[in-house]
Design an enzyme around this catalytic site. Sequence first.
Site, mmCIF file in Angstrom:
data_model
loop_
_atom_site.group_PDB
_atom_site.id
_atom_site.type_symbol
_atom_site.label_atom_id
_atom_site.label_comp_id
_atom_site.label_asym_id
_atom_site.label_seq_id
_atom_site.Cartn_x
_atom_site.Cartn_y
_atom_site.Cartn_z
ATOM 1 N N HIS A 1 0.806 -1.219 0.000
ATOM 2 C CA HIS A 1 0.000 0.000 0.000
ATOM 3 C C HIS A 1 0.836 1.264 0.000
ATOM 4 O O HIS A 1 0.280 2.364 -0.032
ATOM 5 C CB HIS A 1 -0.908 0.001 1.230
ATOM 6 C CG HIS A 1 -0.163 -0.028 2.531
ATOM 7 N ND1 HIS A 1 0.596 -1.102 2.921
ATOM 8 C CD2 HIS A 1 -0.040 0.885 3.520
ATOM 9 C CE1 HIS A 1 1.147 -0.846 4.106
ATOM 10 N NE2 HIS A 1 0.780 0.347 4.485
ATOM 11 N N CYS A 2 2.171 1.143 0.045
ATOM 12 C CA CYS A 2 3.004 2.347 0.184
ATOM 13 C C CYS A 2 3.933 2.585 -0.995
ATOM 14 O O CYS A 2 3.780 3.550 -1.736
ATOM 15 C CB CYS A 2 3.830 2.256 1.469
ATOM 16 S SG CYS A 2 2.878 2.444 2.989
ATOM 17 N N ILE A 3 4.927 1.728 -1.173
ATOM 18 C CA ILE A 3 6.028 2.034 -2.080
ATOM 19 C C ILE A 3 5.600 2.180 -3.540
ATOM 20 O O ILE A 3 6.099 3.051 -4.236
ATOM 21 C CB ILE A 3 7.156 0.989 -1.914
ATOM 22 C CG1 ILE A 3 7.667 1.017 -0.473
ATOM 23 C CG2 ILE A 3 8.311 1.296 -2.864
ATOM 24 C CD1 ILE A 3 8.683 -0.050 -0.165
#
Length: 438
Positions: free
Chosen positions: A278-280
């Site tokens: 969900h981030c990088i």
Amino acid sequence: MNIRVLAEAPDGFLDRVADRTCVVGVIGLGYVGIPLAQRISQTGLKSVGFDVCDQRVQQLNSGFSPLKHIGHDQIATMVESGFEAVAEFSRISECDALVICVPTPVDASRTPDLSRVVSVMEAIRPHLRHGQLISLESTTWPGTTEEVLRPLIENEGLVVGQDIFLTYSPEREDPGNRAFETRTIPKVIGGATPACLEAGLTFYRHFIDEMVPTSSTRTAEMVKLLENIHRSVNIALVNEMKVVADKMGLDIFEIIDAAATKPFGFRAYYPGPGIGGHCIPVDPFYLSWKARQYGVTTRFIDLAGDVNAEMPNYVIGRLAEALNSKGRAVRGSRVLVLGVAYKPDVDDLRESPALDIIKGLERQGANISICDPMIRKWDAPLSEYAVDFGPVTLANQDAVILVTDHSAFDYEMISNRADLVIDCRGRIDASAPHVTRA
């Protein structure tokens, strides 16, 4: 504008935190919200979880964990401690602190999608009251807290810093990482005003060990982006190095391990089939989008995104080369994808490079099977490909692609039973003639 009557002193929130009568509302019960609510419950504070998914609400209230890395017993303990999940946003008024933990994806053109944050704010606006704290934890572009949240709050007649507190404190969860937990990960926080920062620090100190105050919400928003851009760029670097090393007949994993013996000036990052979670894969583009508004082109961010996004195609190319050496084509070959989650020992499929590999194999006409011991239930269309891990399954393939290296996999069995292995994680002896690194 709806002007509310001020029923208590503005510092009433701090008093409720101090005497532990503060009620905390966690909005968004996913990979960030559930661990946060769990930690709050552990400290004895009353917590209420809000989610628009009725099934998720029912699961949690029944003591069932929707996350593989959090046990049912842990959820049951939360419920016994007073935690309650609800779908009715009218109960926002019961809460003294509101922590927003909803997804902030990007669309196909890499444009930030804040629709869930805005929807939450629209849902809670009618129920906000004097003396509350609102803290946004969702990753976003610098300026969101001030430019999006603050006007929505003040349109309700509540002055930020006087009547209500507003902070930004980025989530730093790393699902499956047993070395750290919500309590032990230092908490970055910025306030819309000095009073907001003080309120936020006082609140978070009750359940987080270390505070990292910043000068503004914009600074705190940029901190989270820098953290993940740092990882994205370095992963892209080693992914590019892997391609070069493969062409030269060199083992990139051996090279990295040797370089990592240098006691200064080097940090080991390892290549893979792409990036997920969900981030990088998402967060860097929040900054590149915002930077364009200032006339700045973020070349490193965009290049890293392109390099990482191309890795699933590189894996399929290596598979095609390996099959060709055996007189076979990808079309019609039986190919098993081992590990579909985006990282080891979690059940999270979001942005997983395995999904792009599967789509690429579909386009090339492979007969696909998938196996991931962390996934409890497969949704269509992946469900038609799912098989159990075992020696018969491995032996019945023309090729096996190790995409996600879960600890539950028997790597000796994979090496011994599979006719051809495409190893994206450096877990299998590359000197074996049937093993190809990708």
